[in-house]
Structure formats: structure tokens, C-alpha cells
Design a protein around this motif. Structure first.
Motif, PDB file in Angstrom:
ATOM      1  N   TRP A  27       0.837  -1.206   0.000  1.00 36.48           N
ATOM      2  CA  TRP A  27       0.000   0.000   0.000  1.00 36.48           C
ATOM      3  C   TRP A  27       0.874   1.259   0.000  1.00 36.48           C
ATOM      4  CZ3 TRP A  27      -2.996  -2.246   4.749  1.00 36.48           C
ATOM      5  CH2 TRP A  27      -3.782  -3.325   4.312  1.00 36.48           C
ATOM      6  N   ARG A  28       1.917   1.244   0.797  1.00 33.25           N
ATOM      7  CA  ARG A  28       2.797   2.415   0.868  1.00 33.25           C
ATOM      8  C   ARG A  28       3.489   2.649  -0.469  1.00 33.25           C
ATOM      9  NH1 ARG A  28       8.091   3.898   2.336  1.00 33.25           N
ATOM     10  NH2 ARG A  28       8.169   5.835   3.566  1.00 33.25           N
ATOM     11  N   ALA A  34       2.304   6.707  -6.771  1.00 32.25           N
ATOM     12  CA  ALA A  34       1.295   7.574  -7.381  1.00 32.25           C
ATOM     13  C   ALA A  34       1.611   9.041  -7.112  1.00 32.25           C
ATOM     14  CB  ALA A  34      -0.086   7.214  -6.847  1.00 32.25           C
ATOM     15  N   ARG A  35       2.041   9.337  -5.897  1.00 28.68           N
ATOM     16  CA  ARG A  35       2.402  10.718  -5.557  1.00 28.68           C
ATOM     17  C   ARG A  35       3.499  11.239  -6.475  1.00 28.68           C
ATOM     18  NH1 ARG A  35       6.422  11.847  -0.752  1.00 28.68           N
ATOM     19  NH2 ARG A  35       7.640  10.784  -2.373  1.00 28.68           N
ATOM     20  N   ASP A  36       4.552  10.419  -6.653  1.00 31.27           N
ATOM     21  CA  ASP A  36       5.675  10.842  -7.484  1.00 31.27           C
ATOM     22  C   ASP A  36       5.279  10.932  -8.958  1.00 31.27           C
ATOM     23  OD1 ASP A  36       7.128  10.881  -5.164  1.00 31.27           O
ATOM     24  OD2 ASP A  36       8.115   8.954  -5.514  1.00 31.27           O
ATOM     25  N   ALA A  37       4.499   9.960  -9.428  1.00 30.15           N
ATOM     26  CA  ALA A  37       4.116   9.939 -10.836  1.00 30.15           C
ATOM     27  C   ALA A  37       3.273  11.150 -11.211  1.00 30.15           C
ATOM     28  CB  ALA A  37       3.359   8.654 -11.150  1.00 30.15           C
ATOM     29  N   LEU A  38       2.464  11.620 -10.271  1.00 25.39           N
ATOM     30  CA  LEU A  38       1.573  12.749 -10.540  1.00 25.39           C
ATOM     31  C   LEU A  38       2.116  14.069 -10.005  1.00 25.39           C
ATOM     32  CD1 LEU A  38      -1.737  10.856  -9.812  1.00 25.39           C
ATOM     33  CD2 LEU A  38      -1.230  12.030 -11.961  1.00 25.39           C
ATOM     34  N   ALA A  39       3.359  14.071  -9.577  1.00 33.27           N
ATOM     35  CA  ALA A  39       3.993  15.282  -9.058  1.00 33.27           C
ATOM     36  C   ALA A  39       3.163  15.907  -7.945  1.00 33.27           C
ATOM     37  CB  ALA A  39       4.221  16.299 -10.187  1.00 33.27           C
ATOM     38  N   GLY A  40       2.688  15.066  -7.053  1.00 37.33           N
ATOM     39  CA  GLY A  40       1.926  15.544  -5.913  1.00 37.33           C
ATOM     40  C   GLY A  40       2.795  15.649  -4.685  1.00 37.33           C
ATOM     41  N   SER A  41       2.207  16.094  -3.594  1.00 38.65           N
ATOM     42  CA  SER A  41       2.931  16.182  -2.329  1.00 38.65           C
ATOM     43  C   SER A  41       2.412  15.173  -1.306  1.00 38.65           C
ATOM     44  CB  SER A  41       2.807  17.596  -1.752  1.00 38.65           C
ATOM     45  OG  SER A  41       1.436  17.906  -1.498  1.00 38.65           O
ATOM     46  N   PHE A  42       1.238  14.615  -1.583  1.00 36.78           N
ATOM     47  CA  PHE A  42       0.580  13.711  -0.633  1.00 36.78           C
ATOM     48  C   PHE A  42      -0.265  12.717  -1.422  1.00 36.78           C
ATOM     49  CE2 PHE A  42      -3.371  12.602   1.535  1.00 36.78           C
ATOM     50  CZ  PHE A  42      -2.907  12.052   2.729  1.00 36.78           C
ATOM     51  N   ALA A  43      -0.346  11.498  -0.902  1.00 34.88           N
ATOM     52  CA  ALA A  43      -1.199  10.480  -1.522  1.00 34.88           C
ATOM     53  C   ALA A  43      -1.760   9.568  -0.439  1.00 34.88           C
ATOM     54  CB  ALA A  43      -0.426   9.663  -2.547  1.00 34.88           C
ATOM     55  N   ALA A  44      -2.938   9.040  -0.704  1.00 41.18           N
ATOM     56  CA  ALA A  44      -3.583   8.113   0.230  1.00 41.18           C
ATOM     57  C   ALA A  44      -4.252   7.000  -0.559  1.00 41.18           C
ATOM     58  CB  ALA A  44      -4.606   8.842   1.096  1.00 41.18           C
ATOM     59  N   LEU A  45      -4.301   5.833   0.060  1.00 44.87           N
ATOM     60  CA  LEU A  45      -4.990   4.684  -0.524  1.00 44.87           C
ATOM     61  C   LEU A  45      -6.062   4.244   0.457  1.00 44.87           C
ATOM     62  CD1 LEU A  45      -4.932   2.611  -2.897  1.00 44.87           C
ATOM     63  CD2 LEU A  45      -3.476   1.185  -1.449  1.00 44.87           C
ATOM     64  N   GLN A  54     -18.143   2.108   4.718  1.00 44.18           N
ATOM     65  CA  GLN A  54     -17.192   3.184   4.952  1.00 44.18           C
ATOM     66  C   GLN A  54     -15.958   3.030   4.069  1.00 44.18           C
ATOM     67  OE1 GLN A  54     -16.289   2.704   9.124  1.00 44.18           O
ATOM     68  NE2 GLN A  54     -14.702   1.176   8.751  1.00 44.18           N
ATOM     69  N   LEU A  55     -15.307   4.176   3.849  1.00 42.19           N
ATOM     70  CA  LEU A  55     -14.004   4.191   3.201  1.00 42.19           C
ATOM     71  C   LEU A  55     -12.951   4.208   4.305  1.00 42.19           C
ATOM     72  CD1 LEU A  55     -14.331   6.766   0.276  1.00 42.19           C
ATOM     73  CD2 LEU A  55     -13.760   4.356   0.060  1.00 42.19           C
ATOM     74  N   LYS A  56     -12.130   3.194   4.341  1.00 44.05           N
ATOM     75  CA  LYS A  56     -11.098   3.096   5.375  1.00 44.05           C
ATOM     76  C   LYS A  56      -9.749   3.435   4.754  1.00 44.05           C
ATOM     77  CE  LYS A  56      -8.798  -0.113   8.539  1.00 44.05           C
ATOM     78  NZ  LYS A  56      -8.778   0.848   9.644  1.00 44.05           N
ATOM     79  N   GLY A 147     -11.804   0.508  -3.976  1.00 46.05           N
ATOM     80  CA  GLY A 147     -11.494   1.665  -3.159  1.00 46.05           C
ATOM     81  C   GLY A 147     -11.065   2.818  -4.027  1.00 46.05           C
ATOM     82  N   GLU A 148     -10.172   3.664  -3.520  1.00 47.88           N
ATOM     83  CA  GLU A 148      -9.746   4.821  -4.287  1.00 47.88           C
ATOM     84  C   GLU A 148      -8.305   5.187  -3.991  1.00 47.88           C
ATOM     85  OE1 GLU A 148     -12.353   8.047  -3.006  1.00 47.88           O
ATOM     86  OE2 GLU A 148     -10.750   8.770  -1.696  1.00 47.88           O
ATOM     87  N   LEU A 149      -7.698   5.837  -4.986  1.00 50.74           N
ATOM     88  CA  LEU A 149      -6.370   6.412  -4.872  1.00 50.74           C
ATOM     89  C   LEU A 149      -6.537   7.929  -4.907  1.00 50.74           C
ATOM     90  CD1 LEU A 149      -3.256   5.906  -4.911  1.00 50.74           C
ATOM     91  CD2 LEU A 149      -3.414   6.059  -7.406  1.00 50.74           C
ATOM     92  N   TYR A 150      -5.906   8.602  -3.972  1.00 47.83           N
ATOM     93  CA  TYR A 150      -6.082  10.049  -3.804  1.00 47.83           C
ATOM     94  C   TYR A 150      -4.706  10.696  -3.780  1.00 47.83           C
ATOM     95  CZ  TYR A 150      -7.365  14.355  -1.165  1.00 47.83           C
ATOM     96  OH  TYR A 150      -7.551  15.639  -0.729  1.00 47.83           O
ATOM     97  N   VAL A 151      -4.491  11.670  -4.675  1.00 52.58           N
ATOM     98  CA  VAL A 151      -3.213  12.388  -4.715  1.00 52.58           C
ATOM     99  C   VAL A 151      -3.511  13.881  -4.666  1.00 52.58           C
ATOM    100  CG1 VAL A 151      -1.076  12.804  -5.983  1.00 52.58           C
ATOM    101  CG2 VAL A 151      -2.162  10.553  -6.083  1.00 52.58           C
TER     102      VAL A 151
END
Length: 390
Positions: A27-28, A34-45, A54-56, A147-151
Motif C-alpha cells: 500500500w505504501r 502515485a504521488r511521485d508519478a503525478l507530481a503531488g505532495s501527498f497520496a492516500a490509498l 465506509q471508506l477506510k 477503493g480509491e487512490l487520492y493524490v
């Protein structure tokens, strides 16, 4: 970001997930990749727990805001607060469409054309954590919403656009493949350490856990205890009623063992094979373990068709001598169980207590006077076998 850079990022993400040894590592790797690929600063799974609605959040990676933990124990959100993850998936791609990602910004309505729409919860979270935009990519596994990937990107940086959302959809597919591989590996590991009939741990799992427990005993003085049980009358049940009925008896006793073991913190309940079971603990006192052994014997005697259980216990909390190896504790517990069976004891026989087994037949005496006492106490009793494989 150029196409070559994005391709390398996707390859690196896939490789990182493939080399992960545990779900947490996988997961990590997914979130960081995903964070690096999308040039983000934060990502969550996050995973959609359907039974709980619920979304956990499984992992947070990158620049964490206040209150965010890398592997949160209880960060979850009612799915009705994020209905797009369920409704969008089912309504838009169930008929063959693609589960596209979408963008949310701290300014309000979603920036991406064709996105599910404005989400107050996500926008509020962006503002609260001083992030300027996020891209949300549904993860589909085995044809179902998983679930979802969030960046996210911080305030003051370029917001995500349509091209980023399209790329996030590709990344989510790669992540889904990695998750599927992790789940397959976990299933293989589970089967390797699980008894298929009862669902309890198997002998391999016990051996590994016992080695760890004995190491703790040597370094920290942790009390290690082993309860070995032999289910009486199984052969008669198999011969009289058939093996299917015998299997049900094994399953029922396995359930009893699991329930009784739950009273002991961190206990491992296992089926060693055939009609032999065991309970392994590291931490609870010998008296606590013996009390559970008493309860287990009483409850086993009430099983329909069964004839109770022969139970032997060995614990470093009792005077059993130095524990030179994990095998010695196993043999002491097994020898105590053998004595319980020979005496048709209704309760457990405990090594080192009330004439219980304190020395195996092939071990040299620790103190000559104690050996003489043992000979007098055991005179007329059945001889304990040297090892008693279990």
C-alpha cells in the motif's frame, strides 16, 4: 511531465509493489509511487468496506497534515459522505465504461470535465489541510469497486487538469494489479500457515511462533506456555458415523479452542494434525493458562459424540527447569498430555505441578534427589515416551 518520465514512474511503481513483502509495504509503495508519478505532495490509498459502509484509509504517504498518520488505525469515513466512489462506479462503468479519475480543487467545483461533481467533503478537507487540488482515481479489482487512490498538491502549485486525471486512471489500474498480486501472495501465505478444516493455525505456524516466543523468554523473561490437547474418541466417531461427522467434531472443538484462547492475550490456537490441537501463549501467567485449560476440558466434555479431551500444559511460569529449546517445551506439554490420556483425567495435567511431568525420559536429572522423588511419585504410572511427536 513528459511521457518518458511518466512511463518510468509507472514502471517504478509496479516494481515497488511487486517487491513488497507485506500488504502495508504494498500500500505504501502504491501511494508513494502515485504521488511521485503525478507530481503531488501527498497520496492516500483507501478501501471500500462494504459491510461497514465506509471508506477506510490504509495508508497516508508524503507531506502529512496535522492528525494524519502513515498507517492510521481508525481513519475512516462513511461512504455516504463520498457517494461518487460508489454511485459513479456502478452507474458509469458497470455497463462497460471506464472508471475515470476526477479532480477537485480548493476553489470549489471539480475542474475536470465529466467528473462526478462538486464534493463538499473533499473541498473542505483540501482547505483544512492547505492543499490546492486533488485527483481521485477509483480502484477496480475483479470487476468491483475496491477503493480509491487520492493524490493532492499544496496551495500555490498548479492544480491538476484533465491530462492528470487520465494519467491517474492508468496509475489506478497498475495499483489494482499490484493489490491483486499482494492478495494472492497473502492467500498463499495464509494457506501455508492455516489448517484448511478448522481455519486454525497449523503446525508450521506454531513452530515459527514458538521459536519467537522462546527468544522473548530468553531475552525478556516472558512467560511462554503451551497447551497440547488430544481429542478423545475421534476414531470411534469416524468408524461409527463416518468421517464427515468426525470432521464436524474437529471443527467444533477447534471453535471451542479459539473461543477459550481468546481469553489469553495474543494466544495462537492451532490444529497440529489429526486429533491433536494446541494453544500457544507468550505473556499470560501460567495460572491464567491453566484456568483456560480447565475451561476447555469442561466444554470439550459437553461436545455431542465426543469423549472429552486429554490436555497437557507446560509453562515457563512453572518449575520445569531451564528452557533450552522450543522443542523441549513442546515435548513437556506433549508428555503431560500423554499422562492425562493414560489417567483419563477430566482436567489438564500440568508439567511441574502435582506430580506432573518435570523431566523427559531421555533427559539427565537436574538434581539427583529430585529424580529419586520423581521415581517414587511415578511408580506404577505408565511410562512417558521419550518425545511424543505431535
Amino acid at each position: 511531465m513528459g511521457e518518458d518520465v511518466r512511463l518510468r514512474a509507472v514502471v517504478q511503481l509496479a516494481q515497488a509493489m511487486a517487491s513488497a513483502h507485506t500488504p502495508n509495504e504494498s500500500w505504501r509503495a502504491a501511494a508513494l509511487g502515485a504521488r511521485d508519478a503525478l507530481a503531488g505532495s501527498f497520496a492516500a490509498l483507501s478501501v471500500w468496506e462494504r459491510d461497514l459502509g465506509q471508506l477506510k484509509v490504509l495508508v497516508n504517504a508524503g507531506d502529512l497534515a496535522e492528525g494524519e498518520d502513515e498507517f492510521p488505525e481508525d481513519e475512516s469515513y462513511p461512504v455516504h459522505r463520498f457517494p461518487e466512489i460508489a454511485e459513479f462506479l456502478h452507474e458509469r462503468w458497470a455497463g462497460g465504461g471506464e472508471p475515470n479519475a476526477w479532480v477537485e480543487t480548493a476553489d470549489g467545483p471539480a475542474a475536470a470535465a465529466g467528473a462526478p461533481g462538486y464534493s463538499h467533503q473533499r473541498v473542505a478537507a483540501l482547505r483544512r489541510r492547505r492543499r490546492g487540488s486533488c485527483v481521485v482515481a477509483p480502484i477496480v479489482l475483479h470487476g468491483r469497486a475496491w477503493g480509491e487512490l487520492y493524490v493532492a498538491r499544496p496551495l500555490g502549485t498548479p492544480v491538476f487538469g484533465r491530462a492528470d486525471a487520465d494519467f491517474a486512471t492508468v496509475i489506478a489500474s497498475v495499483v489494482a494489479s499490484g493489490i491483486a498480486q499482494t492478495e494472492r501472495l497473502e492467500e498463499v501465505r495464509r494457506l501455508a500457515f492455516t489448517d484448511p478444516l478448522t481455519g486454525l493455525a497449523n503446525r508450521r505456524a506454531v513452530d515459527m511462533r514458538l521459536d519467537e516466543a522462546v527468544a522473548l523468554h530468553r531475552t525478556e523473561g516472558t512467560v511462554v506456555s503451551l497447551v497440547v490437547c488430544d481429542l478423545n474418541g475421534l476414531k470411534r466417531v469416524n468408524d461409527t458415523h463416518g468421517h464427515a461427522v468426525g470432521d464436524r467434531l474437529l471443527e467444533r472443538f477447534g471453535s471451542l479452542l479459539s473461543v477459550s484462547g481468546a481469553r489469553l492475550s495474543g494466544a495462537l490456537a492451532a490444529r497440529l494434525g489429526g486429533d491433536e490441537f494446541c494453544l500457544l501463549t507468550a505473556g499470560p501467567s501460567a495460572d491464567e493458562v491453566v484456568a483456560v485449560g480447565d475451561e476447555l476440558c469442561r466444554r470439550a466434555a459437553e461436545l455431542e459424540l465426543g469423549e472429552g479431551v486429554a490436555c497437557g500444559i507446560a509453562s515457563t511460569g512453572d518449575p520445569i527447569g531451564p528452557l533450552k529449546s522450543a522443542r523441549r517445551l513442546f515435548r513437556l506439554a506433549d508428555a503431560a498430555q500423554y499422562r492425562a490420556k493414560a489417567a483419563r483425567s477430566v482436567g489438564p495435567v500440568v508439567a511441574g505441578r502435582d506430580g506432573g511431568v518435570v523431566r523427559l525420559a531421555d533427559e539427565p536429572p537436574q538434581r539427583p534427589p529430585a529424580e529419586a522423588g520423581e521415581r517414587r511419585r511415578f511408580r506404577g504410572m505408565p511410562r512417558v515416551p521419550p518425545g511424543g511427536a505431535c
